[in-house]
Design a protein around this motif. Structure first.
Motif, PDB file in Angstrom:
ATOM      1  N   GLU A   1       0.749  -1.252  -0.290  1.00  0.00           N
ATOM      2  CA  GLU A   1      -0.008  -0.258  -0.079  1.00  0.00           C
ATOM      3  C   GLU A   1       1.174   1.093   0.308  1.00  0.00           C
ATOM      4  O   GLU A   1       0.754   2.486  -0.496  1.00  0.00           O
ATOM      5  N   LEU A   2       1.820   1.038   0.608  1.00  0.00           N
ATOM      6  CA  LEU A   2       2.693   2.479   0.427  1.00  0.00           C
ATOM      7  C   LEU A   2       3.497   2.522  -0.196  1.00  0.00           C
ATOM      8  O   LEU A   2       4.020   3.372  -0.919  1.00  0.00           O
TER       9      LEU A   2
ATOM     10  N   VAL B   1      11.692   0.496  -3.258  1.00  0.00           N
ATOM     11  CA  VAL B   1      11.295  -0.702  -2.627  1.00  0.00           C
ATOM     12  C   VAL B   1      12.436  -0.728  -1.010  1.00  0.00           C
ATOM     13  O   VAL B   1      12.824  -1.041  -0.352  1.00  0.00           O
ATOM     14  N   GLU B   2      14.174  -0.324  -2.006  1.00  0.00           N
ATOM     15  CA  GLU B   2      14.888  -0.226  -0.747  1.00  0.00           C
ATOM     16  C   GLU B   2      14.945   0.992  -0.141  1.00  0.00           C
ATOM     17  O   GLU B   2      15.228   0.319   1.020  1.00  0.00           O
ATOM     18  N   THR B   3      13.923   1.423  -0.589  1.00  0.00           N
ATOM     19  CA  THR B   3      13.864   2.711   0.532  1.00  0.00           C
ATOM     20  C   THR B   3      12.534   2.065   2.114  1.00  0.00           C
ATOM     21  O   THR B   3      13.383   1.544   3.176  1.00  0.00           O
TER      22      THR B   3
ATOM     23  N   PHE C   1       8.807  -5.515   7.011  1.00  0.00           N
ATOM     24  CA  PHE C   1       8.702  -5.599   4.936  1.00  0.00           C
ATOM     25  C   PHE C   1       9.842  -6.336   4.201  1.00  0.00           C
ATOM     26  O   PHE C   1       9.911  -7.477   3.842  1.00  0.00           O
ATOM     27  N   ALA C   2      11.095  -6.179   5.320  1.00  0.00           N
ATOM     28  CA  ALA C   2      12.998  -6.433   4.843  1.00  0.00           C
ATOM     29  C   ALA C   2      12.828  -7.985   5.645  1.00  0.00           C
ATOM     30  O   ALA C   2      13.392  -8.619   4.642  1.00  0.00           O
ATOM     31  N   ARG C   3      11.773  -8.208   6.599  1.00  0.00           N
ATOM     32  CA  ARG C   3      12.018  -9.409   6.927  1.00  0.00           C
ATOM     33  C   ARG C   3      11.308 -10.297   6.621  1.00  0.00           C
ATOM     34  O   ARG C   3      11.405 -11.411   5.907  1.00  0.00           O
TER      35      ARG C   3
END
Lengths: 235, 235
Positions: free
Chosen positions: B34-35, B120-122, B130-132
């Motif tokens: 969503e972000l 996406v990197e941000t 999300f990273a997990r």
DNA sequence: CGGAGAATTGACAAGCATCAATCGAGGTGG
DNA sequence: CCACCTCGATTGATGCTTGTCAATTCTCCG
């Protein structure tokens, strides 16, 4: 139908040996591991011993300091698939979640540092650069796995062995084209998806035509690298 | 030498179909996406078209909304290895770093959302959960790849096809044992590491002994699931 | 020096790839 | 709406690479 120009794609950007070299370049990770140092325990494992089992709860992960490790999947009938060989300096099980999906065995006597997963999880959450690095090594593992699928599906026994020798030649522990093979022929066979007899036969052929010489059981001298590369082909 | 009890290890904790089901369970990721919604672009790709090429700079990644995608590695001689089939809901290229190490092609007409990698990197850096999650799906991809190595190295043509059918049967888009196969026989062959003729022949055998029925070219009805599971064996 | 495990070498069979021809389906144009 | 055309799938015949079985040799250690 769609068919890109092969030449532009197949340039070996996936030489599959970056997993180890990246350690030298990335000066950061040792710092991160420094943070873990307090919770790390130095252990030694004898040749042939299991470090952790497939299906076991992944409460620890490791860094291989010295020696060589194989990642193995077992079948019910006892046959085994070697998924990967781990070299000194590499991490073990950092990408795992919940439980190990392969077992790890010492190819020869090994020294490792064992970290509790909780500490690693904390560091992963707190340290963006470290988290990014773990993502990278996992992605590279995936990359290597895909590369090897191509090898297993589309390459002959000779091509596989040539690929393997060149792969090992690019690693450490060898000077002047002399390759040190810490693993047994059985391991090589299980890694490349062929019978141990076939490994022997192909190595015999390479000796025959002068591409390699055998110094000892696990020390091979490359005499004609071009010949090996010709056999391997692209990719 | 070391030989763990196989039975305790081989219980199929790696059923390899979690990559898709995990989406349903994990209510979080849609929130994270969503972000990204502001930076996402909806695109459509026709059957057979390339979404991105192996070796291309990975400036974008994707989420497959509808359709089916194959991840492919090409060889110089034109032969191809299908590394993975991507189902609707799955992410594409989120684990990639720098450049794509496989190309992605639409198995049939597809709808995707394209995200710029920078965004996406941000998000990966800012959003721990999300990273997990990205770490998890990458690890699961690796898990599936290892699982398939076992298949490719140690299993017969019949076992592979049975495994594939059961794998597809557990997916979506099928009701009451009717399996929808969006890909061609050629794709299946390149995925399982065998010739297209062998795929045809084995499917013929399964039809012969009543394990399956063929409703149309890409719609197969499972008549005797137990028989298929018996052929597949464990793992 | 001797024993045990690993590696090598040989003979044979089989599964599967390859080559080749036919069949079938889906899509297009008349 | 039907015939045609093209691509994909099927089926058959044949050969080869490689796995399997078996025996021997080699190497490493005690």
């Amino acid at each position: 139908m769609l068919q890109s120009v092969p030449g532009t794609l197949a340039k070996n950007h996936a030489s599959a040996s970056h997993a180890s070299t990246s350690w030298a370049k990335d000066a950061y990770v040792p710092v991160a591991l420094e943070l873990l140092a307090g919770s790390g325990t130095r252990i030694t494992v004898k040749r042939g011993q299991e470090i952790f089992a497939e299906g076991a709860s992944a409460e620890t992960c490791y860094r291989l300091v010295d020696g060589s490790v194989r990642l193995v999947k077992l079948m019910a009938d006892g046959r085994r698939q070697v998924c990967e060989f781990v070299k000194a300096g590499d991490l073990l099980g950092f990408e795992t979640d919940e439980e190990h999906y392969f077992s790890a065995e010492a190819v020869r006597d090994c020294t490792l540092i064992r970290y509790p997963r909780r500490a690693v999880e904390t560091l992963l959450a707190d340290d963006k650069a470290f988290a990014r690095h773990v993502r990278q090594i996992t992605a590279r593992g995936l990359q290597d796995a895909y590369q090897r699928m191509v090898l297993l599906c589309h390459k002959s026994a000779q091509e596989r062995i040539a690929w393997f020798l060149l792969e090992m030649a690019d690693g450490a522990e060898n000077e002047g084209g002399s390759i040190f093979l810490p693993m047994t022929r059985t391991d090589i066979a299980n890694y490349l998806g062929m019978a141990i007899e076939t490994v022997s036969r192909v190595l015999g052929q390479f000796k025959q035509n002068g591409a390699i010489e055998q110094k000892s059981l696990n020390r091979i001298q490359v005499m004609d690298r071009d010949a090996l590369e010709a056999v391997r082909g692209e990719v």
